[in-house]
Design a protein around this motif. Sequence first.
Motif, PDB file in Angstrom:
ATOM      1  N   GLU A 124      -9.493-110.844  16.034  1.00  0.00           N
ATOM      2  CA  GLU A 124      -9.034-109.652  15.326  1.00  0.00           C
ATOM      3  C   GLU A 124      -8.946-109.908  13.826  1.00  0.00           C
ATOM      4  N   THR A 125      -8.724-108.845  13.057  1.00  0.00           N
ATOM      5  CA  THR A 125      -8.655-108.947  11.604  1.00  0.00           C
ATOM      6  C   THR A 125      -7.325-109.542  11.162  1.00  0.00           C
ATOM      7  N   ALA A 126      -7.401-110.547  10.292  1.00  0.00           N
ATOM      8  CA  ALA A 126      -6.202-111.161   9.714  1.00  0.00           C
ATOM      9  C   ALA A 126      -6.125-110.796   8.236  1.00  0.00           C
ATOM     10  N   ASN A 127      -4.937-110.445   7.782  1.00  0.00           N
ATOM     11  CA  ASN A 127      -4.712-110.042   6.391  1.00  0.00           C
ATOM     12  C   ASN A 127      -3.499-110.733   5.814  1.00  0.00           C
ATOM     13  N   ILE A 128      -3.494-110.854   4.501  1.00  0.00           N
ATOM     14  CA  ILE A 128      -2.298-111.280   3.777  1.00  0.00           C
ATOM     15  C   ILE A 128      -1.924-110.175   2.803  1.00  0.00           C
ATOM     16  N   ALA A 129      -0.638-109.814   2.806  1.00  0.00           N
ATOM     17  CA  ALA A 129      -0.147-108.765   1.919  1.00  0.00           C
ATOM     18  C   ALA A 129       1.051-109.271   1.142  1.00  0.00           C
ATOM     19  N   ASP A 134       6.882-100.557  -4.467  1.00  0.00           N
ATOM     20  CA  ASP A 134       7.366 -99.942  -3.233  1.00  0.00           C
ATOM     21  C   ASP A 134       6.276 -99.868  -2.172  1.00  0.00           C
ATOM     22  N   ALA A 135       5.328-100.784  -2.217  1.00  0.00           N
ATOM     23  CA  ALA A 135       4.238-100.795  -1.246  1.00  0.00           C
ATOM     24  C   ALA A 135       3.840-102.235  -0.934  1.00  0.00           C
ATOM     25  N   ALA A 136       3.094-102.390   0.141  1.00  0.00           N
ATOM     26  CA  ALA A 136       2.500-103.684   0.469  1.00  0.00           C
ATOM     27  C   ALA A 136       1.030-103.596   0.082  1.00  0.00           C
ATOM     28  N   VAL A 137       0.577-104.541  -0.725  1.00  0.00           N
ATOM     29  CA  VAL A 137      -0.827-104.536  -1.124  1.00  0.00           C
ATOM     30  C   VAL A 137      -1.514-105.724  -0.479  1.00  0.00           C
ATOM     31  N   ASN A 138      -2.630-105.448   0.169  1.00  0.00           N
ATOM     32  CA  ASN A 138      -3.385-106.489   0.857  1.00  0.00           C
ATOM     33  C   ASN A 138      -4.277-107.221  -0.137  1.00  0.00           C
ATOM     34  N   ILE A 139      -4.155-108.549  -0.182  1.00  0.00           N
ATOM     35  CA  ILE A 139      -4.861-109.323  -1.198  1.00  0.00           C
ATOM     36  C   ILE A 139      -6.014-110.142  -0.630  1.00  0.00           C
ATOM     37  N   TRP A 153      -9.245-103.724   4.092  1.00  0.00           N
ATOM     38  CA  TRP A 153      -7.879-103.593   3.616  1.00  0.00           C
ATOM     39  C   TRP A 153      -7.627-104.176   2.221  1.00  0.00           C
ATOM     40  N   PRO A 154      -8.366-105.177   1.750  1.00  0.00           N
ATOM     41  CA  PRO A 154      -8.045-105.781   0.452  1.00  0.00           C
ATOM     42  C   PRO A 154      -7.971-104.763  -0.685  1.00  0.00           C
ATOM     43  N   GLY A 155      -6.909-104.882  -1.468  1.00  0.00           N
ATOM     44  CA  GLY A 155      -6.694-103.986  -2.592  1.00  0.00           C
ATOM     45  C   GLY A 155      -5.999-102.699  -2.222  1.00  0.00           C
ATOM     46  N   ARG A 156      -5.850-102.457  -0.959  1.00  0.00           N
ATOM     47  CA  ARG A 156      -5.252-101.196  -0.508  1.00  0.00           C
ATOM     48  C   ARG A 156      -3.731-101.309  -0.474  1.00  0.00           C
ATOM     49  N   ARG A 157      -3.042-100.337  -1.070  1.00  0.00           N
ATOM     50  CA  ARG A 157      -1.580-100.263  -1.018  1.00  0.00           C
ATOM     51  C   ARG A 157      -1.179 -99.504   0.239  1.00  0.00           C
ATOM     52  N   THR A 158      -0.307-100.090   1.022  1.00  0.00           N
ATOM     53  CA  THR A 158       0.097 -99.468   2.283  1.00  0.00           C
ATOM     54  C   THR A 158       1.616 -99.308   2.305  1.00  0.00           C
ATOM     55  N   PRO A 159       2.115 -98.300   3.003  1.00  0.00           N
ATOM     56  CA  PRO A 159       3.560 -98.020   3.005  1.00  0.00           C
ATOM     57  C   PRO A 159       4.357 -99.103   3.723  1.00  0.00           C
ATOM     58  N   LEU A 160       5.505 -99.414   3.167  1.00  0.00           N
ATOM     59  CA  LEU A 160       6.330-100.472   3.728  1.00  0.00           C
ATOM     60  C   LEU A 160       6.878-100.120   5.105  1.00  0.00           C
ATOM     61  N   HIS A 161       7.218 -98.873   5.331  1.00  0.00           N
ATOM     62  CA  HIS A 161       7.894 -98.507   6.580  1.00  0.00           C
ATOM     63  C   HIS A 161       6.946 -98.243   7.737  1.00  0.00           C
ATOM     64  N   ALA A 162       5.638 -98.206   7.472  1.00  0.00           N
ATOM     65  CA  ALA A 162       4.692 -97.822   8.523  1.00  0.00           C
ATOM     66  C   ALA A 162       3.648 -98.895   8.811  1.00  0.00           C
ATOM     67  N   THR A 163       3.832-100.093   8.270  1.00  0.00           N
ATOM     68  CA  THR A 163       2.901-101.197   8.526  1.00  0.00           C
ATOM     69  C   THR A 163       3.695-102.435   8.924  1.00  0.00           C
ATOM     70  N   SER A 164       3.055-103.317   9.679  1.00  0.00           N
ATOM     71  CA  SER A 164       3.759-104.526  10.114  1.00  0.00           C
ATOM     72  C   SER A 164       4.082-105.432   8.924  1.00  0.00           C
ATOM     73  N   SER A 165       3.133-105.597   8.021  1.00  0.00           N
ATOM     74  CA  SER A 165       3.384-106.411   6.820  1.00  0.00           C
ATOM     75  C   SER A 165       4.474-105.776   5.967  1.00  0.00           C
ATOM     76  N   GLY A 166       4.406-104.468   5.823  1.00  0.00           N
ATOM     77  CA  GLY A 166       5.409-103.761   5.036  1.00  0.00           C
ATOM     78  C   GLY A 166       6.806-103.927   5.595  1.00  0.00           C
ATOM     79  N   LYS A 167       6.937-103.880   6.915  1.00  0.00           N
ATOM     80  CA  LYS A 167       8.251-104.055   7.530  1.00  0.00           C
ATOM     81  C   LYS A 167       8.796-105.456   7.276  1.00  0.00           C
ATOM     82  N   VAL A 168       7.920-106.449   7.335  1.00  0.00           N
ATOM     83  CA  VAL A 168       8.354-107.823   7.064  1.00  0.00           C
ATOM     84  C   VAL A 168       8.844-107.942   5.620  1.00  0.00           C
ATOM     85  N   LEU A 169       8.077-107.409   4.682  1.00  0.00           N
ATOM     86  CA  LEU A 169       8.455-107.486   3.269  1.00  0.00           C
ATOM     87  C   LEU A 169       9.728-106.693   2.997  1.00  0.00           C
ATOM     88  N   LEU A 170       9.833-105.527   3.612  1.00  0.00           N
ATOM     89  CA  LEU A 170      11.013-104.681   3.428  1.00  0.00           C
ATOM     90  C   LEU A 170      12.250-105.338   4.030  1.00  0.00           C
TER      91      LEU A 170
END
Length: 277
Positions: A124-129, A134-139, A153-170
């Motif tokens: 599956e796809t692995a990402n780092i954000a 107020d967003a998670a950006v995939n780098i 996904w790289p460069g894309r800003r994603t909402p903190l409350h609706a993504t797994s990475s965003g929830k971790v960061l939040l």
Amino acid sequence: MTPTQKRPERSEEHAENPERQQNGRGSGSAVQSVDRAVSVLEILARHGEAGVTEIADELDVHKSTAFRLLGVLENRGLVAQEKDRGKYYLGAGVLRLAGAAAVRLDISQEGVPVCREVADELGETANIAVLDDDAAVNIMQVRGTASVTAQNWPGRRTPLHATSSGKVLLAHMPPTLREGFLARTLPRFTERTITGTSMLRAELEAVVEQGYGVTVEELELGLAAVAAPVRSHDGKVIGAISVSGPVYRLTPDRLPEMAKRTVTAGAELSRRMGYGF
């Protein structure tokens, strides 16, 4: 002007801001001041140290203007002065700013082999954000063998409350910032998006307790993901590593396996970032 005549010294008003004479306190004044402040930092980076006169000459401004610029930069810790010699040099504040940029660069570089291993193993796809306001950006991203339809996904800003990475960061934000975020009206992306404050707060508490975050069709229908924190040498969460794919592959039965592997990957990347030494 004859050869014996000296060029009149620029008046402070003229040297400091030509635009002010034409436009009053316009935006051109602020832009020019920022440009000059950056030029001061570049001069010090190039020479190592410099006095007010040297800096004024390179900027082609009055000495008093250069002195004021240096004063502002010194107050912010971006330059410092050798009291005995009067020379200025780059301050510790520059290291702080450079360090913030370096963290993003380092986590991306160190994350490549970790993400590649996870993507190859799970297919599956692995990402780092990382957190970006107020967003998670995939780098960075590595696609797995099964991810033939994976998004970019790289460069894309994603909402903190609706993504797994965003929830971790939040979940690992300082409490005051996290509560400020939770006080907002959060957008709904699908019928499964969690927007209620109490429900989302409980979700974030679970992220901290179990060590990972999960989303199933909360950002997009048909998409599931799991993410784990990445820590710096001091234990601070500086990013999140995630694995994502379609819900027909990331089934409820498979998600625990994915979560366990993602947590291991997060620990490995944290080790590469100096955590645990």
